[in-house]
Design a protein around this motif. Structure first.
Motif, mmCIF file in Angstrom:
data_model
loop_
_atom_site.group_PDB
_atom_site.id
_atom_site.type_symbol
_atom_site.label_atom_id
_atom_site.label_comp_id
_atom_site.label_asym_id
_atom_site.label_seq_id
_atom_site.Cartn_x
_atom_site.Cartn_y
_atom_site.Cartn_z
ATOM 1 N N VAL A 1 12.198 -17.213 15.325
ATOM 2 C CA VAL A 1 12.586 -18.320 16.213
ATOM 3 C C VAL A 1 12.034 -17.846 17.743
ATOM 4 O O VAL A 1 12.019 -16.661 18.002
ATOM 5 C CB VAL A 1 14.073 -18.407 16.309
ATOM 6 N N THR A 2 11.655 -18.621 18.369
ATOM 7 C CA THR A 2 10.906 -18.217 19.510
ATOM 8 C C THR A 2 11.132 -19.337 20.450
ATOM 9 O O THR A 2 11.399 -20.541 20.501
ATOM 10 C CB THR A 2 9.359 -18.454 19.500
ATOM 11 N N GLY A 3 11.035 -18.779 21.833
ATOM 12 C CA GLY A 3 11.244 -19.826 23.071
ATOM 13 C C GLY A 3 10.017 -20.060 23.721
ATOM 14 O O GLY A 3 10.025 -20.593 24.884
ATOM 15 N N LEU A 4 8.958 -19.812 23.173
ATOM 16 C CA LEU A 4 7.817 -20.091 23.602
ATOM 17 C C LEU A 4 7.249 -21.360 23.562
ATOM 18 O O LEU A 4 7.738 -22.120 22.833
ATOM 19 C CB LEU A 4 6.449 -19.152 22.957
ATOM 20 N N GLU A 5 6.520 -21.887 24.821
ATOM 21 C CA GLU A 5 6.050 -23.251 25.128
ATOM 22 C C GLU A 5 5.030 -23.681 23.774
ATOM 23 O O GLU A 5 4.225 -22.781 23.565
ATOM 24 C CB GLU A 5 5.613 -23.568 26.511
ATOM 25 N N GLY A 6 5.251 -24.898 23.409
ATOM 26 C CA GLY A 6 4.407 -25.411 22.635
ATOM 27 C C GLY A 6 4.971 -25.776 21.164
ATOM 28 O O GLY A 6 4.234 -26.316 20.219
ATOM 29 N N GLY A 7 6.319 -25.847 21.117
ATOM 30 C CA GLY A 7 6.977 -26.230 20.067
ATOM 31 C C GLY A 7 7.860 -27.400 20.411
ATOM 32 O O GLY A 7 8.585 -27.555 21.255
ATOM 33 N N LEU A 8 7.460 -28.726 19.439
ATOM 34 C CA LEU A 8 8.425 -29.666 19.739
ATOM 35 C C LEU A 8 8.917 -30.363 18.449
ATOM 36 O O LEU A 8 8.135 -30.262 17.389
ATOM 37 C CB LEU A 8 7.283 -31.100 20.332
ATOM 38 N N PRO A 9 9.906 -31.070 18.535
ATOM 39 C CA PRO A 9 10.491 -31.651 17.202
ATOM 40 C C PRO A 9 9.884 -33.023 16.950
ATOM 41 O O PRO A 9 9.275 -33.486 17.595
ATOM 42 C CB PRO A 9 11.885 -31.975 17.730
ATOM 43 N N ILE A 10 9.674 -33.079 15.588
ATOM 44 C CA ILE A 10 9.262 -34.457 15.113
ATOM 45 C C ILE A 10 10.286 -35.520 14.768
ATOM 46 O O ILE A 10 10.908 -35.360 13.973
ATOM 47 C CB ILE A 10 8.122 -34.283 13.931
ATOM 48 N N VAL A 11 10.607 -36.446 15.787
ATOM 49 C CA VAL A 11 11.455 -37.316 15.656
ATOM 50 C C VAL A 11 11.063 -38.634 15.703
ATOM 51 O O VAL A 11 10.363 -39.066 16.582
ATOM 52 C CB VAL A 11 12.601 -36.980 16.964
#
Length: 138
Positions: free
Chosen positions: A94-104
């Protein structure tokens, strides 16, 4: 009481379309990237490390994708104060780094996309291109 429900899921064709669009954006901005697409349970459907991308960024891209899929939000939604601890507690999953988005899509959480090897802004720009390829909510 319903014992079975119908759900939407991202197909392999959708995951491939996302990879192609993300790679295209990365090439356009001149930043080789690692891109990972996971389903809603965090299982990798597609991943690539572009030539010239940092090999360790594949691990962070996977963590970003899984985090976004797990929380149903962008990875930077994780409060700054808990990011180091949650990373340690989950062995970096689990990370808070920028660059992860949910696919909704149409309000349904289908998974996550994680991108790494550039700046945070570049990673997010490439992830958004992947989402746009399947008409996901931005």
């Amino acid at each position: 009481m319903n014992l079975v429900e119908t759900s939407m899921q991202l197909t392999h064709r959708g995951a491939l379309a996302m990879i192609v669009a993300a790679v295209g954006k990365a090439e356009e901005i001149g930043q080789p990237q690692c891109v990972v697409i996971v389903d809603a349970s965090g299982v990798a459907l597609a991943e690539i490390r572009m030539s010239g991308a940092k090999f360790l960024s594949l691990k962070s891209a996977k963590a970003k994708a899984r985090t976004a899929a797990s929380i149903g939000a962008k990875t930077t939604s994780i409060p700054e104060a808990v990011r180091p601890l949650i990373g340690l507690a989950t062995d970096g999953n689990v990370t808070g780094l920028e660059g992860g988005l949910p696919i909704v899509v149409d309000g349904h959480l289908l998974g996550g996309i994680g991108v790494g090897s550039g700046s945070g802004d570049q990673d997010t720009e490439v992830a958004r291109a992947g989402l746009a390829a399947i008409g996901a909510d931005l």
